[in-house]
Design an enzyme around this catalytic site. Structure first.
Site, PDB file in Angstrom:
ATOM      1  N   ASP A 110       0.820  -1.216   0.000  1.00  0.00           N
ATOM      2  CA  ASP A 110       0.000   0.000   0.000  1.00  0.00           C
ATOM      3  C   ASP A 110       0.853   1.265   0.000  1.00  0.00           C
ATOM      4  O   ASP A 110       2.007   1.272   0.448  1.00  0.00           O
ATOM      5  CB  ASP A 110      -0.903   0.038   1.234  1.00  0.00           C
ATOM      6  N   ASP A 111       0.222   2.338  -0.496  1.00  0.00           N
ATOM      7  CA  ASP A 111       0.667   3.745  -0.337  1.00  0.00           C
ATOM      8  C   ASP A 111       1.763   4.181  -1.299  1.00  0.00           C
ATOM      9  O   ASP A 111       2.211   5.333  -1.218  1.00  0.00           O
ATOM     10  CB  ASP A 111       1.142   4.022   1.093  1.00  0.00           C
ATOM     11  N   HIS A 161      -5.725   3.104  -4.931  1.00  0.00           N
ATOM     12  CA  HIS A 161      -5.725   3.372  -3.491  1.00  0.00           C
ATOM     13  C   HIS A 161      -6.118   4.835  -3.234  1.00  0.00           C
ATOM     14  O   HIS A 161      -5.641   5.438  -2.275  1.00  0.00           O
ATOM     15  CB  HIS A 161      -4.335   3.077  -2.917  1.00  0.00           C
ATOM     16  N   HIS A 165      -5.313   9.626  -0.772  1.00  0.00           N
ATOM     17  CA  HIS A 165      -5.285   8.809   0.442  1.00  0.00           C
ATOM     18  C   HIS A 165      -6.219   9.375   1.510  1.00  0.00           C
ATOM     19  O   HIS A 165      -5.801   9.667   2.643  1.00  0.00           O
ATOM     20  CB  HIS A 165      -3.862   8.688   0.989  1.00  0.00           C
ATOM     21  N   HIS A 262       3.836  -2.351   3.319  1.00  0.00           N
ATOM     22  CA  HIS A 262       3.832  -0.967   2.823  1.00  0.00           C
ATOM     23  C   HIS A 262       5.158  -0.681   2.132  1.00  0.00           C
ATOM     24  O   HIS A 262       6.227  -0.978   2.680  1.00  0.00           O
ATOM     25  CB  HIS A 262       3.633   0.032   3.961  1.00  0.00           C
TER      26      HIS A 262
END
Length: 745
Positions: A110-111, A161, A165, A262
């Site tokens: 993620d991210d 995603h 965010h 991550h």
């Protein structure tokens, strides 16, 4: 006494329309040329604003929302979803979950992408021949498109995603749609694909879905998106240590799992160290690795979910080739972000430079102005023997009927012997007739066809009888001792010209008061500084004195630029003459009374200054006095009168940006600190000039409104300089207010 150099034009014949004069024709052409340049200047400002807003949006400073919902009810969420697998889709409008097959790991990250950590993750996955599924933040994709391109080419799968965010459960439907679509555009521009995979920020397992987020998943499911959750969380963002990350990411009893790591969002060195160990451990346990699409394909016969129509192999089945408008809009987004990514840091660096220059200028002005005042007002200071001989005062005039009488009567009260030469530059309002009708002693009126201010001044110099000539504007009023003070520096034979102290007479209006502050603080403090440094750039047109010999040696007043006063001043420096400032020689001038006239005047000044600097650019490499001005005066003028004011809007733009999107209090305190420094400088300047401090109450408003206009004028001038253009001597509307005593107070 009248001395016509050319016959005055007679009145137009009755019944015939008067043909426009050369001045009127030039003014019309100039106005037509300026409109597109003003528009271009405004477009440049708009572009700068858009770039900053885009950069702020990418960094979640504009439109950012840090709220994260917790503890909400899940009464509206179906039980089979809460208890189901981590892959949620809506085939046929029915919520369906899919679990990862046993002994199978779906590595999800993620991210990202992050320029530091994501490439290292990709290297590890490539080394172990393991695919991953990356849920990417659109703003990061647009900033690092090359990483995403490599990611897809390596065989990994990507998902949305959101763009900034944010927790979508707090957002409107329009914001949700925008977050998804913008991320898809970023993917299209970066890698030429779109995706049907989605993971919500701050999501975890399916049992964390609540009544606020469920409608979001339903809506996206109806649009064909597959929402991906997790079975196992490595909690690597907590940085618990490599062994803990590996332990927490390991599923129990051979179960399959969607595992969360991550690759961005913080310091990820522990993740990079733990990932190889985790892959080796899972392979040793007999696990295989796949993507979300791969896991879905393995479970499809059991779940009954329909096949995806994505492109590529089974591991990237969620990908679709971007075509048409989506592809080109995506590329445009990537290009715009690239511009913002380069521009904003450059502007930030420029802001630091400008800030240092502005503060340095304030400090330099205060130190040198104080030294100048103490030196020139010391008991032992003197220019030499008193200058008592008569001088010639030249008054160029074009349609000055409102002011000419007050100007000439003020000169008639002079305590120094003078002759007054009024050069009427083709006025159509009877200015010359008014000057003649006054019957004042020592006044000569010279008429000429309209040719512009430089020509009028040169004509006056030719008619001057004395070695010292004083030049002033037709709307200016002298005090009785003004000429006497102005000519005393000529006791020093090295002095070729003297700049006087111009004051705003019509200062009772808001615009007049703002200009009054500018004259006292900016112009006169500057002149004290430049005087000590021996590089005075401009003798004001309202009040200046010259040796006739020096003017002729410099070739007279040139019409090569719009700022003939700056042009002649630099020419005198280059010829070896000294130019000084006499603070006690005061002249009261009528400043523009409307924003339109103010714009016109300052545009002429700033553009004319640029022309003069360009004209005398060879002084940079000259030797002797010319080279001294070129290497001392020229850089200071360019830095303080062009570059710093041109980039000074960055301070205001960044301050406003920070107030709106970053930290209002800190930005406000910084702005107030800068204002405080300016107030100190202004108060000291007012003290030196013995002005009333009450006008300083208008300074905060001046910083908010007046200064912004001056920025626009300078940008307009720079655009004109870059695109080419030329204006004639512009005539401002006069009211005669200074002459009637309505001005200073």
């Amino acid at each position: 006494m009248t001395t016509p150099t050319t016959p005055p034009a007679g009145p137009p014949a009755r019944g015939r329309r008067r043909a426009p004069s050369r001045m009127e024709r030039a003014a019309g052409r100039a106005a037509a040329l300026q409109r597109p340049r003003v528009l271009l200047a405004l477009l440049l400002l708009l572009a700068l604003t858009c770039v900053m807003l885009l950069d702020g949006y990418l960094r979640a400073e504009v439109g950012g929302d840090q709220r994260v919902r917790t503890g909400a009810s899940a009464s509206d969420v179906p039980e089979d979803v809460l208890d189901g697998g981590p892959i949620l889709s809506f085939p046929g409008g029915q919520a369906t979950t899919v679990s990862v097959p046993d002994k199978t790991i779906v590595l999800t990250f993620d991210d990202g992408p992050d320029p530091t950590w994501t490439p290292q993750v990709l290297d590890i996955l490539e080394k172990y021949d393991v695919p991953g599924t990356f849920f990417l933040v659109g703003s990061m994709v647009s900033r690092h498109p090359g990483i995403v391109r490599d990611m897809v080419e390596q065989g990994n799968e990507v998902g949305v995603h959101t763009f900034t965010h944010v927790d979508l459960s707090y957002q409107s439907q329009a914001r949700v749609t925008r977050e998804i679509e913008q991320t898809q555009l970023a993917l299209a521009g970066a890698a030429g694909i779109t995706t049907t995979l989605f993971r919500a920020p701050y999501s975890s397992q399916t049992d964390a879905i609540d009544d606020y987020s469920w409608p979001v998943y339903e809506s996206l499911g109806q649009d064909g998106y597959t929402s991906v959750f997790i079975d196992t969380d490595s909690d690597d963002w907590k940085r618990p240590g490599v062994s803990k990350i590996v332990e927490w990411a390991t599923p129990e009893d051979g179960e399959g799992a969607s595992v969360l790591f991550h690759d961005a969002g913080g310091e990820r060195s522990q993740t990079i160290e733990a990932l190889p160990k985790y892959i080796e451990k899972m392979k040793a346990k007999g696990y295989t690795f796949t993507t979300v699409s791969g896991a879905t394909a393995e479970q499809r016969p059991a779940s009954g979910a329909p096949d995806s129509t994505g492109s590529g192999d089974g591991l990237q089945a969620a990908h679709h080739e971007a075509t048409g408008a989506t592809l080109y809009e995506g590329k445009a987004l990537i290009a715009a972000v690239a511009v913002a990514e380069w521009t904003v840091p450059a502007l930030s660096a420029g802001l630091v430079i400008v800030g240092v220059a502005v503060m340095g200028r304030f400090a330099l002005m205060l130190v040198l102005a104080r030294r100048h005042h103490r030196r020139r007002n010391g008991r032992r200071f003197g220019w030499g023997p008193l200058v008592t001989g008569p001088v010639s005062v030249i008054v160029p005039a074009y349609n000055e009927k409102e002011c000419i009488e007050a100007t000439l009567r003020s000169l008639a009260r002079s305590t120094h012997p003078i002759e007054i030469i009024v050069v009427d530059d083709g006025s159509t309002d009877g200015t010359a007739d008014i000057a003649e009708s006054l019957g004042l002693p020592g006044v000569r009126v010279v008429r000429q066809a309209n040719a512009g201010k430089p020509a009028a001044l040169n004509n006056g110099v030719r008619h001057a009888r004395y070695d010292i000539v004083v030049m002033m504007d037709g709307d200016t009023v002298f005090e009785p001792d003004t000429v006497r003070h102005l000519v005393q520096p000529f006791a020093d034979p090295s002095v070729g010209a003297v700049a006087g102290n111009a004051k705003v007479g019509n200062r009772r209006t808001l615009i007049g008061a703002w200009q009054h502050i500018e004259y006292v603080m900016g112009f006169n403090l500057d002149r004290r500084m430049y005087d000590l440094l021996r590089c005075m750039p401009t003798i004001p047109g309202a009040i200046g004195a010259f040796r006739r010999e020096a003017v002729l040696q410099a070739g007279g007043m040139s019409d090569d630029t719009l700022a003939e006063d700056t042009d002649i001043t630099i020419a005198l420096h280059r010829a070896g003459w000294r130019v000084v400032y006499e603070e006690h020689a005061r002249a009261w001038t009528e400043a523009p009374g409307s924003l339109g006239q103010l714009w016109s005047q300052r545009y002429r000044w700033s553009y004319g200054t640029m022309q003069a600097l360009w004209k005398h650019r060879r002084s940079l490499t000259d030797k002797g006095p010319s080279g001294r001005f070129g290497r001392v005066g020229m850089p200071l003028v360019v830095l303080f009168q062009v570059v710093t004011p041109l980039f000074a809007p960055l301070i205001d733009v960044f301050t406003l940006y920070s107030m709106l999107f970053v930290d209002f209090r800190a930005a406000l305190l910084a702005w107030l600190a800068v204002l405080g420094v300016q107030l100190v400088c202004a108060a000291y300047a007012f003290r030196l000039d013995r002005e009333k401090y009450r006008y300083l109450l208008m300074m905060p408003l001046q910083q908010l409104a007046y200064r912004q206009m001056m920025y626009l004028v300078l940008i307009h001038s720079c655009v004109t300089a870059l695109t080419g253009g030329r204006l004639r001597w512009q005539k401002l509307k006069r009211t005669g207010e200074v002459g009637t005593g309505a001005g200073a107070g």
